[in-house]
Design a protein around this motif. Structure first.
Motif, PDB file in Angstrom:
ATOM      1  N   LEU A   1       0.829  -1.203   0.000  1.00 46.53           N
ATOM      2  CA  LEU A   1       0.000   0.000   0.000  1.00 46.53           C
ATOM      3  C   LEU A   1       0.863   1.252   0.000  1.00 46.53           C
ATOM      4  N   MET A   2       1.940   1.244   0.762  1.00 46.12           N
ATOM      5  CA  MET A   2       2.841   2.399   0.807  1.00 46.12           C
ATOM      6  C   MET A   2       3.548   2.601  -0.533  1.00 46.12           C
ATOM      7  N   ILE A   3       3.890   1.504  -1.210  1.00 45.43           N
ATOM      8  CA  ILE A   3       4.513   1.604  -2.537  1.00 45.43           C
ATOM      9  C   ILE A   3       3.544   2.256  -3.523  1.00 45.43           C
ATOM     10  N   ALA A   4       2.274   1.835  -3.488  1.00 48.84           N
ATOM     11  CA  ALA A   4       1.263   2.400  -4.380  1.00 48.84           C
ATOM     12  C   ALA A   4       1.059   3.882  -4.101  1.00 48.84           C
ATOM     13  N   ILE A   5       1.050   4.250  -2.826  1.00 52.32           N
ATOM     14  CA  ILE A   5       0.864   5.663  -2.475  1.00 52.32           C
ATOM     15  C   ILE A   5       2.056   6.496  -2.937  1.00 52.32           C
ATOM     16  N   ARG A   6       3.274   5.972  -2.775  1.00 55.17           N
ATOM     17  CA  ARG A   6       4.476   6.705  -3.212  1.00 55.17           C
ATOM     18  C   ARG A   6       4.474   6.949  -4.715  1.00 55.17           C
ATOM     19  N   ASN A   7       3.887   6.020  -5.498  1.00 51.11           N
ATOM     20  CA  ASN A   7       3.819   6.221  -6.945  1.00 51.11           C
ATOM     21  C   ASN A   7       2.981   7.438  -7.311  1.00 51.11           C
ATOM     22  N   ASP A   8       1.982   7.752  -6.499  1.00 53.03           N
ATOM     23  CA  ASP A   8       1.125   8.909  -6.757  1.00 53.03           C
ATOM     24  C   ASP A   8       1.573  10.160  -6.020  1.00 53.03           C
ATOM     25  N   PHE A   9       2.262   9.968  -4.904  1.00 52.55           N
ATOM     26  CA  PHE A   9       2.671  11.112  -4.077  1.00 52.55           C
ATOM     27  C   PHE A   9       4.151  10.930  -3.730  1.00 52.55           C
ATOM     28  N   SER A  10       4.984  11.123  -4.722  1.00 54.08           N
ATOM     29  CA  SER A  10       6.403  10.798  -4.608  1.00 54.08           C
ATOM     30  C   SER A  10       7.151  11.667  -3.605  1.00 54.08           C
ATOM     31  N   ASN A  11       6.601  12.841  -3.282  1.00 54.17           N
ATOM     32  CA  ASN A  11       7.288  13.739  -2.349  1.00 54.17           C
ATOM     33  C   ASN A  11       6.910  13.482  -0.884  1.00 54.17           C
ATOM     34  N   TRP A  12       6.044  12.495  -0.632  1.00 54.71           N
ATOM     35  CA  TRP A  12       5.629  12.213   0.745  1.00 54.71           C
ATOM     36  C   TRP A  12       6.654  11.329   1.446  1.00 54.71           C
ATOM     37  N   SER A  13       6.922  11.632   2.680  1.00 51.69           N
ATOM     38  CA  SER A  13       7.802  10.799   3.502  1.00 51.69           C
ATOM     39  C   SER A  13       6.997   9.648   4.102  1.00 51.69           C
ATOM     40  N   ASP A  14       7.692   8.687   4.680  1.00 48.94           N
ATOM     41  CA  ASP A  14       7.001   7.582   5.332  1.00 48.94           C
ATOM     42  C   ASP A  14       6.118   8.080   6.476  1.00 48.94           C
ATOM     43  N   ASN A  15       6.608   9.083   7.202  1.00 45.85           N
ATOM     44  CA  ASN A  15       5.820   9.639   8.306  1.00 45.85           C
ATOM     45  C   ASN A  15       4.521  10.261   7.798  1.00 45.85           C
ATOM     46  N   THR A  16       4.591  10.938   6.650  1.00 45.50           N
ATOM     47  CA  THR A  16       3.394  11.550   6.076  1.00 45.50           C
ATOM     48  C   THR A  16       2.394  10.478   5.652  1.00 45.50           C
TER      49      THR A  16
ATOM     50  N   ASN B   1       2.150   7.416   6.815  1.00 44.43           N
ATOM     51  CA  ASN B   1       1.604   6.790   8.026  1.00 44.43           C
ATOM     52  C   ASN B   1       0.535   7.668   8.672  1.00 44.43           C
ATOM     53  N   ALA B   2       0.750   8.966   8.629  1.00 44.65           N
ATOM     54  CA  ALA B   2      -0.232   9.895   9.201  1.00 44.65           C
ATOM     55  C   ALA B   2      -1.541   9.835   8.428  1.00 44.65           C
ATOM     56  N   TYR B   3      -1.453   9.771   7.097  1.00 44.07           N
ATOM     57  CA  TYR B   3      -2.671   9.672   6.279  1.00 44.07           C
ATOM     58  C   TYR B   3      -3.371   8.328   6.483  1.00 44.07           C
ATOM     59  N   LEU B   4      -2.591   7.257   6.590  1.00 41.40           N
ATOM     60  CA  LEU B   4      -3.191   5.948   6.831  1.00 41.40           C
ATOM     61  C   LEU B   4      -3.938   5.945   8.165  1.00 41.40           C
ATOM     62  N   TYR B   5      -3.361   6.583   9.151  1.00 41.62           N
ATOM     63  CA  TYR B   5      -4.021   6.673  10.461  1.00 41.62           C
ATOM     64  C   TYR B   5      -5.352   7.418  10.341  1.00 41.62           C
ATOM     65  N   LEU B   6      -5.352   8.544   9.618  1.00 42.23           N
ATOM     66  CA  LEU B   6      -6.578   9.324   9.457  1.00 42.23           C
ATOM     67  C   LEU B   6      -7.637   8.551   8.666  1.00 42.23           C
ATOM     68  N   LEU B   7      -7.211   7.872   7.596  1.00 42.15           N
ATOM     69  CA  LEU B   7      -8.155   7.095   6.787  1.00 42.15           C
ATOM     70  C   LEU B   7      -8.743   5.947   7.594  1.00 42.15           C
ATOM     71  N   LYS B   8      -7.923   5.339   8.417  1.00 41.70           N
ATOM     72  CA  LYS B   8      -8.406   4.256   9.275  1.00 41.70           C
ATOM     73  C   LYS B   8      -9.393   4.798  10.304  1.00 41.70           C
ATOM     74  N   LYS B   9      -9.068   5.935  10.901  1.00 41.60           N
ATOM     75  CA  LYS B   9      -9.932   6.532  11.915  1.00 41.60           C
ATOM     76  C   LYS B   9     -11.295   6.902  11.349  1.00 41.60           C
ATOM     77  N   ARG B  10     -11.322   7.325  10.082  1.00 42.95           N
ATOM     78  CA  ARG B  10     -12.575   7.724   9.426  1.00 42.95           C
ATOM     79  C   ARG B  10     -13.319   6.540   8.828  1.00 42.95           C
ATOM     80  N   GLY B  11     -12.722   5.340   8.887  1.00 40.15           N
ATOM     81  CA  GLY B  11     -13.391   4.154   8.366  1.00 40.15           C
ATOM     82  C   GLY B  11     -13.227   3.947   6.878  1.00 40.15           C
ATOM     83  N   VAL B  12     -12.358   4.746   6.231  1.00 36.36           N
ATOM     84  CA  VAL B  12     -12.135   4.588   4.787  1.00 36.36           C
ATOM     85  C   VAL B  12     -11.396   3.289   4.506  1.00 36.36           C
ATOM     86  N   ILE B  13     -10.459   2.935   5.390  1.00 41.39           N
ATOM     87  CA  ILE B  13      -9.761   1.649   5.294  1.00 41.39           C
ATOM     88  C   ILE B  13      -9.849   0.954   6.643  1.00 41.39           C
TER      89      ILE B  13
END
Length: 241
Positions: free
Chosen positions: A24-39, A41-53
């Motif tokens: 999943l992180m590899i797929a996200i990096r392909n679309d958002f190449s300037n994002w760090s791992d911390n960024t 992870n922060a988005y994954l946390y928010l998406l999980k909290k909102r029930g998107v994933i």
């Protein structure tokens, strides 16, 4: 349309319903190449909290599910629950019907059972009460008794012990088991769930695909019934398909 993680996330699951965090992180990096791992992870946390994933287990993700397990409550179950609530307002119990599993199965069973689970201290009293007001009521049948006298009968009510800390939920004026509890019980109560034994992996996969399953809750209950290893194996088999 601007490319955002919110509108891209669904495309990562197009070919696979379940994705490892690494993929999943590899797929996200392909679309958002300037994002760090911390960024990320922060988005994954928010998406999980909102029930998107959903985080099915450590390092395993799937798209969020909006459907919750909400079985239809029959009039018979309502009447039984009413009697229990009125006569024994302080005991722990749950009522349910084995037909609730039918929409998770390939082949539909010809028979179903109403199951009343009551904490051990009150199971005899509840059985006596129900036996005086309903027909074909049985208490804690063992495998032999079940096979000889119950499995071929219709409109059967089974009263059995409720395990402590079993996951249940309130629906209006009655208490029912969670789907997590029923799935674990299927691995253990093989006579009661004889019609489902040949489809266990399919039922588990259907449940995970269709409903929002709390895996941690299910594992805690399985541990209470000494079936944690068996449950883990079934989950792995089901989700691998």
């Amino acid at each position: 349309m601007e490319k955002t993680i919110e509108n891209q996330i669904k495309y990562y699951f197009e070919n696979n319903k379940i994705i490892s965090k690494e993929d999943l992180m590899i797929a996200i990096r392909n679309d958002f190449s300037n994002w760090s791992d911390n960024t990320i992870n922060a988005y994954l946390y928010l998406l999980k909290k909102r029930g998107v994933i959903n985080n099915l287990s450590r390092g395993i993700y799937t798209l969020g599910k909006v459907e919750t397990f909400s079985p239809q409550i029959s009039e018979q179950l309502k009447k039984i629950a009413y009697r229990i609530n009125k006569a024994y307002p302080f005991i722990n119990y749950c009522v349910w019907d084995s037909s609730w599993l039918n929409d998770l199965m390939r082949h539909q069973p010809f028979k179903h059972f109403v199951i009343i689970e009551v904490e051990k201290i009150a199971v005899e009293q509840v059985f006596n009460d129900l036996n005086n007001n309903f027909s074909k009521v049985y208490i804690n049948p063992d495998d032999i008794f079940f096979d000889r006298y119950i499995s071929a009968s219709e409109d059967v009510i089974i009263v059995k012990n409720l395990y402590s800390e079993a996951p249940t939920l309130k629906r209006n004026e009655l208490t029912i088991p969670t789907l997590e509890k029923i799935l674990v019980d299927m691995l253990i109560d093989k006579e009661l769930f004889a019609a489902q034994q040949g489809e266990l992996d399919f039922i588990f996969k259907s449940a995970f695909d269709k409903y929002d399953i709390n895996e941690a809750k299910m594992k805690r209950y399985a541990a209470r019934r000494n079936r944690e290893t068996e449950l883990e194996k079934m989950i792995n088999i089901s989700l691998a398909k």
